[in-house]
Design a protein around this motif. Sequence first.
Motif, PDB file in Angstrom:
ATOM      1  N   VAL A   7       0.857  -1.183   0.000  1.00 30.06           N
ATOM      2  CA  VAL A   7       0.000   0.000   0.000  1.00 30.06           C
ATOM      3  C   VAL A   7       0.900   1.243   0.000  1.00 30.06           C
ATOM      4  CG1 VAL A   7      -1.696   1.325   1.322  1.00 30.06           C
ATOM      5  CG2 VAL A   7      -1.919  -1.163   1.152  1.00 30.06           C
ATOM      6  N   GLY A   8       0.580   2.208  -0.868  1.00 33.75           N
ATOM      7  CA  GLY A   8       1.390   3.415  -1.002  1.00 33.75           C
ATOM      8  C   GLY A   8       2.397   3.333  -2.137  1.00 33.75           C
ATOM      9  N   GLU A   9       2.578   2.133  -2.672  1.00 37.32           N
ATOM     10  CA  GLU A   9       3.530   1.945  -3.778  1.00 37.32           C
ATOM     11  C   GLU A   9       2.896   2.393  -5.098  1.00 37.32           C
ATOM     12  OE1 GLU A   9       5.932  -1.789  -5.893  1.00 37.32           O
ATOM     13  OE2 GLU A   9       5.046  -2.028  -3.888  1.00 37.32           O
ATOM     14  N   PHE A  10       3.708   2.956  -5.996  1.00 38.90           N
ATOM     15  CA  PHE A  10       3.250   3.326  -7.328  1.00 38.90           C
ATOM     16  C   PHE A  10       3.606   2.209  -8.303  1.00 38.90           C
ATOM     17  CE2 PHE A  10       3.312   7.393  -5.219  1.00 38.90           C
ATOM     18  CZ  PHE A  10       2.209   8.055  -5.749  1.00 38.90           C
ATOM     19  N   ILE A  11       2.618   1.781  -9.103  1.00 41.84           N
ATOM     20  CA  ILE A  11       2.829   0.666 -10.028  1.00 41.84           C
ATOM     21  C   ILE A  11       2.292   1.049 -11.405  1.00 41.84           C
ATOM     22  CG2 ILE A  11       2.722  -1.104  -8.214  1.00 41.84           C
ATOM     23  CD1 ILE A  11      -0.158  -1.663  -9.043  1.00 41.84           C
ATOM     24  N   TYR A  12       2.724   0.309 -12.415  1.00 41.36           N
ATOM     25  CA  TYR A  12       2.252   0.541 -13.779  1.00 41.36           C
ATOM     26  C   TYR A  12       1.195  -0.507 -14.117  1.00 41.36           C
ATOM     27  CZ  TYR A  12       5.964   3.924 -14.362  1.00 41.36           C
ATOM     28  OH  TYR A  12       6.764   5.027 -14.221  1.00 41.36           O
ATOM     29  N   THR A  13       0.050  -0.034 -14.641  1.00 43.21           N
ATOM     30  CA  THR A  13      -1.101  -0.892 -14.931  1.00 43.21           C
ATOM     31  C   THR A  13      -1.611  -0.574 -16.331  1.00 43.21           C
ATOM     32  OG1 THR A  13      -2.806   0.665 -14.193  1.00 43.21           O
ATOM     33  CG2 THR A  13      -1.700  -0.654 -12.477  1.00 43.21           C
ATOM     34  N   PRO A  14      -2.624  -1.307 -16.799  1.00 46.26           N
ATOM     35  CA  PRO A  14      -3.234  -0.950 -18.092  1.00 46.26           C
ATOM     36  C   PRO A  14      -3.822   0.457 -18.102  1.00 46.26           C
ATOM     37  CG  PRO A  14      -3.832  -3.185 -17.471  1.00 46.26           C
ATOM     38  CD  PRO A  14      -3.118  -2.601 -16.291  1.00 46.26           C
ATOM     39  N   LYS A  15      -4.033   1.060 -16.920  1.00 46.07           N
ATOM     40  CA  LYS A  15      -4.548   2.425 -16.825  1.00 46.07           C
ATOM     41  C   LYS A  15      -3.432   3.436 -16.550  1.00 46.07           C
ATOM     42  CE  LYS A  15      -8.878   1.282 -17.284  1.00 46.07           C
ATOM     43  NZ  LYS A  15      -9.687   1.727 -18.472  1.00 46.07           N
ATOM     44  N   GLY A  16      -2.213   3.007 -16.701  1.00 49.72           N
ATOM     45  CA  GLY A  16      -1.098   3.899 -16.462  1.00 49.72           C
ATOM     46  C   GLY A  16      -0.537   3.764 -15.052  1.00 49.72           C
ATOM     47  N   LYS A  17       0.223   4.773 -14.655  1.00 49.64           N
ATOM     48  CA  LYS A  17       0.857   4.764 -13.334  1.00 49.64           C
ATOM     49  C   LYS A  17      -0.179   5.130 -12.272  1.00 49.64           C
ATOM     50  CE  LYS A  17       4.811   6.653 -10.794  1.00 49.64           C
ATOM     51  NZ  LYS A  17       5.942   7.602 -10.823  1.00 49.64           N
ATOM     52  N   VAL A  18      -0.310   4.273 -11.261  1.00 45.41           N
ATOM     53  CA  VAL A  18      -1.305   4.490 -10.199  1.00 45.41           C
ATOM     54  C   VAL A  18      -0.671   4.198  -8.843  1.00 45.41           C
ATOM     55  CG1 VAL A  18      -3.306   3.958 -11.666  1.00 45.41           C
ATOM     56  CG2 VAL A  18      -2.153   2.113 -10.407  1.00 45.41           C
ATOM     57  N   GLU A  19      -1.359   4.653  -7.803  1.00 45.00           N
ATOM     58  CA  GLU A  19      -0.910   4.400  -6.437  1.00 45.00           C
ATOM     59  C   GLU A  19      -1.783   3.299  -5.813  1.00 45.00           C
ATOM     60  OE1 GLU A  19      -0.460   6.646  -2.088  1.00 45.00           O
ATOM     61  OE2 GLU A  19      -1.316   7.717  -3.814  1.00 45.00           O
TER      62      GLU A  19
END
Length: 268
Positions: A223-235
């Motif tokens: 929790v709190g980490e930023f990750i890359y997803t099909p919707k872009g960079k999210v928290e």
Amino acid sequence: MLTVVKATLLKYNEIVFIEVKNGEQLKYDDIIVAETRHGKFLHKVLQENINVTEENIVEPDGRFIRLATDEDFENDALNDRDAEAALQFCRDAVKDEKLGMHLITSKYSLDKEKLIFFFTADERVDFRSLVRILAQEFKTRIELRQVGLREKARYLGGVGPCGYSHCCSTYLGSFEPVSIQMAKNQDLSLTPVKISGACGRLMCCLSYENDHYESARKRLPDVGEFIYTPKGKVEVIGLNILELQIRTKNKDNYIYEFSLDELEANEV
């Protein structure tokens, strides 16, 4: 080669390993008379004959005597009645002697050669005078056995918050270490009343699925980490560890949920 069966003290769910000789074949749920260091008691077989190799032999807890008979069951029931009366006498004696101990239950051995009292205490108790009083009253060997809070819950029984009988009173043979980290792994409320059992200690069931939660946490982001997803960079703002789901938000505070499979596929 040593042959043993895994068994439990009837009514008290105390696991022991009983040595079996002369090729006797015992079956699951057989009720047997076995002698341990505490005396002769009725036990229920939980696991059939186990052959132990010489290099793995440890001292068994007792020895098999015979399969229980109707007379054994009758004697055990009569002994339980007498043990209940003895417990009340002992409670009065503890009060008279002003001893800091709390009696839980009592048990006669099958042959009534020993009377055992189970108790809890916050400090060391000098009960020598109590033993003399009890031995004089009941004319048998007396054993006062101090147990912990978890054992107390086992002997008293009861129903847990799940609606089922306490694990320790039904099938849990031994107590495994339970830590607050196990509750954290499951994202449970750390309010003591919600994660504690009747014994006041952390609930044993916290450990049952802990391996799964630890394994899942290693695969999931924090929790709190930023990750890359099909919707872009999210928290990452939340995790459903059991379902392997990740709850996230983007810079515009739009909420997205992803399964771990979706995220891992996105990495390929």
